[in-house]
Design a protein around this motif. Sequence first.
Motif, short mmCIF file in Angstrom:
data_model
loop_
_atom_site.label_atom_id
_atom_site.label_comp_id
_atom_site.label_asym_id
_atom_site.label_seq_id
_atom_site.Cartn_x
_atom_site.Cartn_y
_atom_site.Cartn_z
N GLY A 273 0.78 -1.25 -0.01
CA GLY A 273 -0.03 -0.16 0.15
C GLY A 273 0.87 1.28 0.11
N ALA A 274 0.12 2.49 0.09
CA ALA A 274 1.17 3.70 -0.03
C ALA A 274 0.18 4.78 0.45
N ALA A 275 0.82 5.56 1.34
CA ALA A 275 0.07 6.89 1.84
C ALA A 275 0.12 7.75 0.83
N VAL A 276 -0.65 8.67 0.37
CA VAL A 276 -0.41 9.57 -0.64
C VAL A 276 -1.29 10.82 -0.04
N PHE A 277 -0.71 11.94 -0.64
CA PHE A 277 -1.36 13.17 -0.36
C PHE A 277 -2.79 13.23 -0.58
N GLY A 278 -3.48 14.11 0.17
CA GLY A 278 -5.03 14.31 -0.12
C GLY A 278 -5.19 14.92 -1.56
N MET B 223 -4.25 10.69 2.65
CA MET B 223 -4.06 11.30 4.17
C MET B 223 -4.90 12.51 4.13
N LEU B 224 -6.25 12.33 4.74
CA LEU B 224 -7.16 13.23 4.55
C LEU B 224 -7.31 14.17 5.82
N TYR B 225 -6.48 14.49 6.62
CA TYR B 225 -6.36 14.99 7.82
C TYR B 225 -6.88 16.56 7.70
N PRO B 226 -8.10 17.00 8.18
CA PRO B 226 -8.86 18.12 7.81
C PRO B 226 -7.90 19.25 8.09
N SER B 227 -6.99 19.19 9.04
CA SER B 227 -6.12 20.56 9.27
C SER B 227 -5.09 20.58 8.32
N HIS B 228 -4.79 19.62 7.31
CA HIS B 228 -4.14 19.88 6.27
C HIS B 228 -4.53 20.35 4.93
N PHE B 229 -5.77 20.54 5.00
CA PHE B 229 -6.51 21.48 4.01
C PHE B 229 -6.67 22.88 4.22
N GLY B 230 -6.57 23.76 3.16
CA GLY B 230 -6.52 24.99 3.31
C GLY B 230 -7.93 25.47 3.37
N PRO B 231 -8.32 26.76 3.93
CA PRO B 231 -9.56 27.36 3.62
C PRO B 231 -10.29 27.21 2.29
N MET C 126 -12.71 12.34 -0.28
CA MET C 126 -12.93 10.94 -0.68
C MET C 126 -13.63 10.94 -1.81
N ARG C 127 -14.43 11.60 -2.24
CA ARG C 127 -15.59 11.53 -3.53
C ARG C 127 -14.42 11.58 -4.53
N GLU C 128 -13.49 12.54 -4.59
CA GLU C 128 -12.40 12.61 -5.64
C GLU C 128 -11.67 11.31 -5.82
N PHE C 129 -11.31 10.99 -4.66
CA PHE C 129 -10.40 9.56 -4.73
C PHE C 129 -11.25 8.34 -5.44
N VAL C 130 -12.67 8.29 -5.03
CA VAL C 130 -13.54 7.15 -5.27
C VAL C 130 -13.66 7.40 -7.02
N GLU C 131 -13.63 8.46 -7.53
CA GLU C 131 -13.81 8.53 -8.90
C GLU C 131 -12.67 8.09 -9.57
N VAL C 132 -11.62 8.36 -8.92
CA VAL C 132 -10.22 7.94 -9.81
C VAL C 132 -9.93 6.46 -9.25
N VAL C 133 -10.25 5.99 -8.22
CA VAL C 133 -9.47 4.63 -7.85
C VAL C 133 -10.65 3.70 -7.84
N VAL D 119 -9.51 -1.10 -6.33
CA VAL D 119 -8.48 -1.00 -5.26
C VAL D 119 -9.01 -0.26 -4.05
N PRO D 120 -9.00 -0.95 -2.81
CA PRO D 120 -9.69 -0.44 -1.48
C PRO D 120 -9.03 0.94 -1.20
N LEU D 121 -9.76 1.91 -0.87
CA LEU D 121 -9.42 3.08 -0.16
C LEU D 121 -9.37 3.07 1.28
N VAL D 122 -8.56 3.33 1.82
CA VAL D 122 -8.28 3.03 3.34
C VAL D 122 -7.64 4.37 3.73
N PRO D 123 -8.33 5.38 4.04
CA PRO D 123 -7.97 6.76 4.12
C PRO D 123 -7.16 6.94 5.68
N TRP D 124 -6.21 7.90 5.71
CA TRP D 124 -5.79 8.14 7.15
C TRP D 124 -6.53 9.52 7.33
N LEU D 125 -7.08 9.28 8.79
CA LEU D 125 -7.92 10.20 9.28
C LEU D 125 -7.42 10.83 10.61
#
Length: 531
Positions: free
Chosen positions: A406-411, A437-445, A465-472, A477-483
């Motif tokens: 697996g791989a951890a990837v940017f949001g 990695m979908l940490y809310p604090s890592h997204f800008g306003p 997540m919706r954007e990742f679902v569309e692509v993946v 391939v299972p999406l197992v996000p970091w929260l």
Amino acid sequence: MLSNLLIAAVALAFVAYVAWAAWDYTRVEVDLVGLENNEYLLPTEGDGRQVGVTLAPDNRIEEVQLLVDGEPAAEDLGVEDGVHSWLIPQFEERTYDLSMEVTRPLLGPTTVNWTYTVDGTEPELTVAEPGTVAMDAEVVIPGSVNEEVTLTVNGEEADVDDDGSFELTYDRPPLGFLEIEAEDLAGNSTTQRIRVPVEYPEIRAVHVSAAAWADDELRAGVMRLIDEGRINAVQLDIKDELGIIGYDSDVDLANEIGADRPMYDPKEALDTLHERGMHVIGRVVAFRDPILAEHAADEGRMDMLAQGTDGEALDIYRGGFTNFAHPDVQQYNLDVAVEAAELGFDDIMFDYIRRPDGDLNQMVFDGLMGPDEAPEGERSDEVTATILDYLERTHVELREHGTYQGAAVFGIAAKRGDQIGQEAGEMVAHLDYISPMLYPSHFGPDEYNVKSPTAEPGKIVERSMREFVEVVEPWGVPLVPWLQDFSLGGTQYGDAEVRQQIDAAYGESAGGFLLWNASVRYHGGALDPAG
């Protein structure tokens, strides 16, 4: 007696000469130039295609006429260098008859016939989408084509039965994308890309550092979540952001640079977790590696480092980002991952499997194009291709050990991964699951039209997540996000905020989740207990 034989020989020679002269006088040899008999053409190859003929003997070349379906060819271009040429029309997709009548002395005219076919229709190709299979299962992928075609799979020709059916058979699930192409006689082609996903468990996991597992209190907190049935998996660090391998490693380079600093016994840890039914994910921080970077700099091996245009170590993470394109850097991380697989980790998650974030024009990676050698777009593609090639290589090695990758990837990797060398839609070819990695604090306003992502954790996770679902999702391939299970950015996170993220992820087809807290202290109230 001799004179009779001589007379007979002379007579025979005379008869042969007369026969040859008669044949030579009446013979006609016609060759088609610029078109093969029974050739198939694409429409784009030939509206007004020029064809010609040569005649032997050539003294009759100006007396002939080329017919297309019984009508004179579109335009007689005359004779040049012994070739009489015409333009022939090719408007419709069908088979055309060419003919030419050539006069012969003494004998009647002779007619020469040819055909050609114009075909611009792509062949039909049907391939059954494979379902999810066990990692060691045989795979049979049936399909069919509707006409005479050449069928290739990743460039290798495959057999097609007389009725157009075929089966692609593999002893175990093939890795990467399968590019299946059917090409007809004219050169029309139809391509289908498929991927065979392997079964991967639904994951409810927490991050555990090597130091935390070695700490009695922190380990007890993790074990409590396990015993209460709130998690079914543990992500245990193998090599972390500091470049530290948390156990006694046998990898030569790790020993040489002092990267292995034993904090836990991997066999003991794995036995403890496996006995409780836990799935254990080993995290390998790949290219952010301060220990390897420092060693390389001390040895004068700047080629092993991500560099600025001044040739110095890139000023990011205190110069601790290594050159992801360097073969020694790649091999080191692969050796660490394979050792962990042999120890019994169920899967390997690569983190920092990317280039450093920032302006690519200010970066140099030995072995790849520099800023002055190609536009940034081309360099970005080369960076992405290098990461993909590496993941393909590691996937092969880990699958040999029955270990997931697996791989951890940017949001942002779903749609903007070119900014960091992480194209999620291509990476999934070499992954058994992917963890954005979908940490809310890592997204800008206002990211995804969410005014304050930290204050609205469920909404930002849902939309990213919706954007990742569309692509993946099309690739199985299972999406197992970091929260996020930590407080940052002005909002205090507790059970409710963590739960909102989990619910949002599952609402968008997540195959589980991983919680991150660097201090390894988690809000168990956000997690459902067993039963």
